[in-house]
Design a protein around this motif. Structure first.
Motif, PDB file in Angstrom:
ATOM      1  N   UNK A 194       0.857  -1.185   0.000  1.00  0.00           N
ATOM      2  CA  UNK A 194       0.000   0.000   0.000  1.00  0.00           C
ATOM      3  C   UNK A 194       0.898   1.241   0.000  1.00  0.00           C
ATOM      4  N   UNK A 195       1.422   1.559  -1.171  1.00  0.00           N
ATOM      5  CA  UNK A 195       2.328   2.679  -1.371  1.00  0.00           C
ATOM      6  C   UNK A 195       1.549   3.936  -1.732  1.00  0.00           C
ATOM      7  N   UNK A 196       2.272   5.052  -1.885  1.00  0.00           N
ATOM      8  CA  UNK A 196       1.625   6.285  -2.333  1.00  0.00           C
ATOM      9  C   UNK A 196       0.954   6.070  -3.679  1.00  0.00           C
ATOM     10  N   UNK A 266      -1.304  16.325   1.316  1.00  0.00           N
ATOM     11  CA  UNK A 266      -0.024  16.848   0.828  1.00  0.00           C
ATOM     12  C   UNK A 266       1.053  15.776   0.844  1.00  0.00           C
ATOM     13  N   UNK A 267       0.963  14.810   1.781  1.00  0.00           N
ATOM     14  CA  UNK A 267       1.972  13.757   1.861  1.00  0.00           C
ATOM     15  C   UNK A 267       1.848  12.746   0.718  1.00  0.00           C
ATOM     16  N   UNK A 268       0.733  12.778   0.026  1.00  0.00           N
ATOM     17  CA  UNK A 268       0.538  11.916  -1.143  1.00  0.00           C
ATOM     18  C   UNK A 268       0.536  12.757  -2.413  1.00  0.00           C
ATOM     19  N   UNK A 269       1.244  13.889  -2.375  1.00  0.00           N
ATOM     20  CA  UNK A 269       1.348  14.748  -3.545  1.00  0.00           C
ATOM     21  C   UNK A 269       0.043  15.391  -3.942  1.00  0.00           C
ATOM     22  N   UNK A 270      -0.843  15.598  -2.960  1.00  0.00           N
ATOM     23  CA  UNK A 270      -2.185  16.139  -3.217  1.00  0.00           C
ATOM     24  C   UNK A 270      -2.955  15.273  -4.217  1.00  0.00           C
ATOM     25  N   UNK A 271      -2.555  14.017  -4.318  1.00  0.00           N
ATOM     26  CA  UNK A 271      -3.200  13.123  -5.268  1.00  0.00           C
ATOM     27  C   UNK A 271      -4.402  12.402  -4.710  1.00  0.00           C
ATOM     28  N   UNK A 272      -4.714  12.605  -3.430  1.00  0.00           N
ATOM     29  CA  UNK A 272      -5.894  12.006  -2.808  1.00  0.00           C
ATOM     30  C   UNK A 272      -6.619  13.068  -1.978  1.00  0.00           C
ATOM     31  N   UNK A 314      -7.712  12.084  13.070  1.00  0.00           N
ATOM     32  CA  UNK A 314      -9.081  11.614  12.841  1.00  0.00           C
ATOM     33  C   UNK A 314      -9.544  12.118  11.482  1.00  0.00           C
ATOM     34  N   UNK A 315      -8.697  11.915  10.494  1.00  0.00           N
ATOM     35  CA  UNK A 315      -9.032  12.215   9.108  1.00  0.00           C
ATOM     36  C   UNK A 315      -9.125  10.927   8.316  1.00  0.00           C
ATOM     37  N   UNK A 316      -9.991  10.942   7.307  1.00  0.00           N
ATOM     38  CA  UNK A 316     -10.088   9.847   6.355  1.00  0.00           C
ATOM     39  C   UNK A 316      -9.609  10.361   5.014  1.00  0.00           C
ATOM     40  N   UNK A 317      -8.979   9.472   4.227  1.00  0.00           N
ATOM     41  CA  UNK A 317      -8.462   9.855   2.926  1.00  0.00           C
ATOM     42  C   UNK A 317      -9.061   8.942   1.851  1.00  0.00           C
ATOM     43  N   UNK A 318      -9.255   9.513   0.661  1.00  0.00           N
ATOM     44  CA  UNK A 318      -9.857   8.750  -0.421  1.00  0.00           C
ATOM     45  C   UNK A 318      -9.253   9.092  -1.763  1.00  0.00           C
TER      46      UNK A 318
END
Length: 342
Positions: A194-196, A266-272, A314-318
Motif C-alpha cells: 500500500x504505497x503512495x 499533501x503527503x501523497x502529492x495532493x493526489x488524494x 481523525x481524518x479519512x483519505x480517499x
C-alpha cells in the motif's frame, strides 16, 4: 464443499462436465449456467458462518513515520481533524437509499477473513449488479504481485446490515449477494504494497449475480443504487462519507457517517482527498457521496471512498475518481471473471 472434476460419460460425450455440486454433476451449456451460478452463490453463503463473520478482521490501512503505510485493523483515531460538520455519527435508522444500499463486505485474502464496506451502484448490464469498494478490499496489493491470484475469494456483500446485524444471511434484512467477478486497477496490483501510488488507485468493483433472501433477487432492484461520478472535486466540495467501522468506540453493526468539505493529502502529492472523519477499521470502501441529500438519505453520486488514514489523526483519505476509475467501471460492466485494468 470441495469441487472435483468428473470423467466424461458416454451418454454425455457431447457435453463438458463441470464440477460436482451436491454430489451431482452439472453439464455445461446455457441451461445450466444459472444452476452453476446458484450453486457457487450458496457455497459462498454457507462458507460465511456467524463464527467466521465475527472473526473477520478489518482490512484498513494507516500510515506512520516508522512503518509507512501498513495494515492496522485496530487503528485508534486521534485528534487533528477539523472543518467537517460531522466526524463520525450514527446514521438514522431506515433513512433513505443510503441506508439500504450501503453494507458490509466479507472476503478471504491470504488465508484470512476480512471485512470492509461497500455500496450498490448503477450499472449497464442485465442480470448482474455492481458494488463499489476499496481496491484493497478486492485485491491483495501486498502479496498479489500483479497476478490474478491476488484477488480476494469468497467475496460477499450484505446491504443494510444495520437493521438486522445477525451474521447469518438468511436473517438479515435483504440477504446476501456474492461476487462472480472482481475488478481492480493493474497499477494498484503492481504497487508492491500500500504505497503512495497504490493510494491513487484504491478502488475496486464487484460483479454480483442473483442472491438475496430468495436466491434469485437482483441487488440493484432490491436496494436501489447510487450513480458514480468520475470528475475530480474541488477543495470546497462537501461530501457525506459512510461505512461500518468496527474498531475502538465502533462495533461494526451500525452505519456511520461523516460530513464536511474535502481537502487534499499533501503527503501523497495532493493526489488524494482528505476529510475530517473519525471512522475506524471496517469502514474501508464506504462511499463518499457528493450532492447528497442528508434530509432524505437519497440523491448524490459516489465520487470517492474510504481508503486510508494516518496514526494520530481523525481524518479519512480517499482516491480521486478520474478517467482511470471510469475505465475500471466500464470493465466491470462487462466482466465475467476477475480482471485487472488495463
Amino acid at each position: 464443499m470441495r469441487l472435483r472434476r468428473v470423467a466424461a460419460l458416454a451418454a454425455l460425450s457431447a457435453m463438458t462436465l463441470l464440477p460436482v455440486v451436491g454430489g451431482q454433476a452439472i453439464a455445461s451449456g446455457p441451461a445450466n449456467g444459472a444452476a452453476r451460478a446458484a450453486a457457487e452463490h450458496q457455497r459462498i453463503v454457507a462458507f460465511w458462518t456467524p463464527a467466521r463473520m465475527r472473526a473477520a478482521v478489518a482490512r484498513d490501512v494507516v500510515f506512520d513515520a516508522v512503518r509507512g503505510y501498513h495494515l492496522e485493523p485496530q487503528a485508534k483515531p486521534g485528534g487533528g481533524g477539523g472543518g467537517g460538520n460531522t466526524t463520525g455519527a450514527s446514521w438514522p435508522n431506515g433513512l433513505g437509499k443510503v441506508y439500504r444500499a450501503t453494507g458490509k463486505v466479507y472476503f478471504q485474502m491470504g488465508g484470512s477473513g476480512w471485512v470492509c464496506s461497500g455500496t450498490a451502484i448503477g450499472d449497464g448490464r442485465a442480470g448482474f449488479s455492481l458494488v463499489i469498494t476499496a481496491g484493497h478490499c478486492v485485491y491483495d496489493e501486498e502479496n498479489g504481485h500483479g497476478s490474478l491470484a491476488g484477488f480476494a475469494t469468497n467475496w460477499l456483500f450484505i446491504p443494510q446490515f444495520d437493521s438486522k446485524p445477525t451474521f447469518t444471511c438468511s436473517s438479515t434484512q435483504y440477504g446476501c449477494w456474492t461476487a462472480t467477478a472482481l475488478v481492480a486497477r493493474r497499477e494498484f496490483a503492481n504497487a508492491g504494497g500500500f504505497t503512495t501510488e497504490a493510494t491513487h488507485y484504491d478502488w475496486g468493483f464487484a460483479v454480483v449475480g442473483q442472491g438475496g433472501l430468495s436466491g434469485s433477487a437482483q441487488l440493484d432492484a432490491t436496494v436501489g443504487t447510487f450513480a458514480t461520478s468520475f470528475s475530480e472535486m474541488t477543495g470546497s466540495t462537501v461530501v457525506d462519507a459512510f461505512g461500518y467501522p468496527a474498531a475502538q468506540r465502533y462495533h461494526g453493526n451500525d452505519l456511520v457517517y461523516c460530513q464536511g468539505p474535502i481537502g487534499f493529502d499533501a503527503l501523497a502529492g495532493n493526489g488524494t482527498y482528505k476529510l475530517a472523519c473519525g471512522m475506524t477499521g471496517g469502514s474501508s470502501g464506504g462511499p463518499w457521496l457528493s450532492g447528497f441529500n442528508a434530509a432524505t438519505g437519497d440523491a448524490g453520486a459516489v465520487q470517492s471512498l474510504n481508503s486510508y488514514g494516518y496514526s494520530g489523526q481523525s481524518n479519512m483519505y480517499g482516491p480521486k475518481f478520474n478517467a482511470n476509475t471510469s475505465a475500471t467501471y466500464s470493465a466491470a460492466n462487462g466482466a465475467t471473471t476477475n480482471t485487472l485494468v488495463p
